[in-house]
Design a protein around this motif. Structure first.
Motif, PDB file in Angstrom:
ATOM      1  N   UNK A   1       0.835   8.517   2.693  1.00  0.00           N
ATOM      2  CA  UNK A   1       0.129   7.940   3.831  1.00  0.00           C
ATOM      3  C   UNK A   1       0.902   6.794   4.468  1.00  0.00           C
ATOM      4  N   UNK A   2       2.112   6.569   3.958  1.00  0.00           N
ATOM      5  CA  UNK A   2       3.041   5.624   4.589  1.00  0.00           C
ATOM      6  C   UNK A   2       2.447   4.223   4.735  1.00  0.00           C
ATOM      7  N   UNK A   3       1.680   3.784   3.739  1.00  0.00           N
ATOM      8  CA  UNK A   3       1.120   2.442   3.797  1.00  0.00           C
ATOM      9  C   UNK A   3       1.935   1.447   2.979  1.00  0.00           C
ATOM     10  N   UNK A   4       3.074   1.905   2.439  1.00  0.00           N
ATOM     11  CA  UNK A   4       3.938   1.002   1.693  1.00  0.00           C
ATOM     12  C   UNK A   4       3.627   0.917   0.219  1.00  0.00           C
ATOM     13  N   UNK A   5       2.701   1.726  -0.279  1.00  0.00           N
ATOM     14  CA  UNK A   5       2.343   1.701  -1.697  1.00  0.00           C
ATOM     15  C   UNK A   5       2.473   3.106  -2.266  1.00  0.00           C
ATOM     16  N   UNK A   6       3.186   3.224  -3.374  1.00  0.00           N
ATOM     17  CA  UNK A   6       3.364   4.524  -4.009  1.00  0.00           C
ATOM     18  C   UNK A   6       1.996   5.139  -4.290  1.00  0.00           C
ATOM     19  N   UNK A   7       1.855   6.447  -4.025  1.00  0.00           N
ATOM     20  CA  UNK A   7       0.535   7.082  -4.062  1.00  0.00           C
ATOM     21  C   UNK A   7      -0.165   6.963  -5.418  1.00  0.00           C
ATOM     22  N   UNK A   8       0.578   7.143  -6.519  1.00  0.00           N
ATOM     23  CA  UNK A   8      -0.079   7.064  -7.822  1.00  0.00           C
ATOM     24  C   UNK A   8      -0.537   5.642  -8.121  1.00  0.00           C
ATOM     25  N   UNK A   9       0.211   4.645  -7.620  1.00  0.00           N
ATOM     26  CA  UNK A   9      -0.190   3.246  -7.801  1.00  0.00           C
ATOM     27  C   UNK A   9      -1.426   2.940  -6.963  1.00  0.00           C
ATOM     28  N   UNK A  10      -1.444   3.423  -5.728  1.00  0.00           N
ATOM     29  CA  UNK A  10      -2.581   3.190  -4.852  1.00  0.00           C
ATOM     30  C   UNK A  10      -3.864   3.781  -5.436  1.00  0.00           C
ATOM     31  N   UNK A  11      -3.765   4.978  -5.981  1.00  0.00           N
ATOM     32  CA  UNK A  11      -4.934   5.605  -6.586  1.00  0.00           C
ATOM     33  C   UNK A  11      -5.417   4.799  -7.802  1.00  0.00           C
ATOM     34  N   UNK A  12      -4.472   4.332  -8.596  1.00  0.00           N
ATOM     35  CA  UNK A  12      -4.821   3.524  -9.770  1.00  0.00           C
ATOM     36  C   UNK A  12      -5.553   2.246  -9.344  1.00  0.00           C
ATOM     37  N   UNK A  13      -5.034   1.569  -8.333  1.00  0.00           N
ATOM     38  CA  UNK A  13      -5.658   0.326  -7.880  1.00  0.00           C
ATOM     39  C   UNK A  13      -7.046   0.561  -7.303  1.00  0.00           C
ATOM     40  N   UNK A  14      -7.191   1.643  -6.529  1.00  0.00           N
ATOM     41  CA  UNK A  14      -8.501   1.955  -5.972  1.00  0.00           C
ATOM     42  C   UNK A  14      -9.514   2.187  -7.086  1.00  0.00           C
ATOM     43  N   UNK A  15      -9.081   2.843  -8.150  1.00  0.00           N
ATOM     44  CA  UNK A  15      -9.963   3.126  -9.273  1.00  0.00           C
ATOM     45  C   UNK A  15     -10.315   1.861 -10.050  1.00  0.00           C
ATOM     46  N   UNK A  16      -9.313   1.011 -10.280  1.00  0.00           N
ATOM     47  CA  UNK A  16      -9.494  -0.137 -11.170  1.00  0.00           C
ATOM     48  C   UNK A  16     -10.120  -1.349 -10.476  1.00  0.00           C
ATOM     49  N   UNK A  17      -9.698  -1.644  -9.242  1.00  0.00           N
ATOM     50  CA  UNK A  17     -10.172  -2.867  -8.579  1.00  0.00           C
ATOM     51  C   UNK A  17     -10.683  -2.612  -7.166  1.00  0.00           C
ATOM     52  N   UNK A  18     -10.879  -1.335  -6.814  1.00  0.00           N
ATOM     53  CA  UNK A  18     -11.307  -1.013  -5.463  1.00  0.00           C
ATOM     54  C   UNK A  18     -12.695  -1.497  -5.097  1.00  0.00           C
ATOM     55  N   UNK A  19     -13.522  -1.818  -6.094  1.00  0.00           N
ATOM     56  CA  UNK A  19     -14.861  -2.310  -5.795  1.00  0.00           C
ATOM     57  C   UNK A  19     -14.840  -3.719  -5.220  1.00  0.00           C
ATOM     58  N   UNK A  20     -13.703  -4.413  -5.364  1.00  0.00           N
ATOM     59  CA  UNK A  20     -13.584  -5.800  -4.926  1.00  0.00           C
ATOM     60  C   UNK A  20     -12.531  -5.854  -3.812  1.00  0.00           C
ATOM     61  N   UNK A  21     -12.929  -5.962  -2.513  1.00  0.00           N
ATOM     62  CA  UNK A  21     -11.970  -5.875  -1.401  1.00  0.00           C
ATOM     63  C   UNK A  21     -10.807  -6.855  -1.486  1.00  0.00           C
TER      64      UNK A  21
END
Length: 284
Positions: free
Chosen positions: A167-187
């Motif tokens: 998605x070209x947002x500057x974050x590796x896709x597997x890392x982005x998915x991990x972060x969304x899962x772990x801390x995505x509840x807190x913007x």
């Protein structure tokens, strides 16, 4: 490249492997936005001209704040001519006087600043030609904790040091998915973790190129989002969980022999480094 707070993640691709046009998020009051982020508002598309938080009650919506948002008429065309006054995202490719360049960081080419690519190597990296890109069909995304993320890259995400940033947002896709899962509840927590991720990937790539000056500069840049991330917790809040979280991150951004070697090299490049850190960061 280890810091005393959050071990930084892996992302910010200087060599994007794929381009996608995922569904754009709607602008929301109270959310934090980094420079270059693209959102939808009242049927229009806008790109952030500077990092900011849309303070509640301030009416800082994109249509009302031209200092913060630029009306965006579609994606930057791959290797379109460079334009003064345009806002560029990390990884955008342009041509200028017969040469080709890739944006090293998100920025706005303000008119009158003479920030033409050959004049500002900190902003533009010369490249031989535009890279071939394989678009990912719109809508090919998952939603984790309300955040739209690219599909799991699987084994393909481990084939190169850079990985995949579909998605070209500057974050590796597997890392982005991990972060969304772990801390995505807190913007705010998610935002700072993502910014750390962007910087960390640049550190990894700088280390692979044995660029000591770049590695040290990036290490300094990474201190703020790392510290701001930690301040979203209390001094001892969820201590055990945070320890496990950091261990998972360390394993994730060193999950191939090449990435592990780059991280080790990065530690060597910043070895013996001394710098004064501000006593107080202005976190959102």
């Amino acid at each position: 490249m280890h810091r005393t707070a959050i071990p930084l993640l892996t992302a910010c691709l200087l060599t994007p492997l794929a381009w996608a046009t995922p569904p754009l998020p709607e602008w929301r009051e109270s959310d934090g936005y980094l420079i270059g982020v693209v959102v939808q508002y009242q049927g229009q598309t806008y790109r952030a001209l500077q990092s900011h938080t849309a303070q509640k009650g301030a009416n800082w919506n994109p249509a009302s704040t031209p200092a913060l948002w630029q009306l965006h008429h579609g994606p930057v065309q791959r290797c379109a001519p460079w334009q003064a006054g345009y806002s560029y995202a990390l990884g955008d490719q342009i041509r200028f006087e017969g040469d080709y360049y890739r944006a090293r960081q998100a920025h706005t080419a303000h008119k009158g600043t003479e920030w033409q690519p050959p004049r500002v190597p900190a902003l533009w990296q010369p490249i031989q030609q535009c890279e071939a890109v394989t678009p990912i069909p719109p809508g090919n995304t998952d939603t984790i904790n309300g955040i739209k993320v690219p599909p799991d890259p699987g084994a393909a995400g481990r084939k190169t040091l850079a990985g995949i940033d579909a998605d070209h947002d500057g974050v590796r896709d597997d890392v982005q998915r991990f972060l969304a899962q772990e801390v995505g509840q807190h913007p705010a927590r998610f935002k700072y973790a993502m910014e750390s991720a962007r910087i960390t990937q640049q550190e990894i790539l700088a280390a692979s190129g044995n660029d000591r000056e770049k590695a040290r500069d990036l290490f300094k840049q990474g201190d703020m989002p790392s510290s701001c991330f930690e301040r979203t917790y209390g001094p001892t809040k969820e201590y055990e969980w945070r320890l496990k979280f950091h261990k998972k991150l360390s394993a994730l951004h060193s999950n191939t022999p090449e990435r592990m070697a780059a991280n080790k090299k990065g530690d060597e490049l910043i070895g013996g480094m001394m710098f004064r850190s501000p006593l107080r960061y202005q976190c959102d």
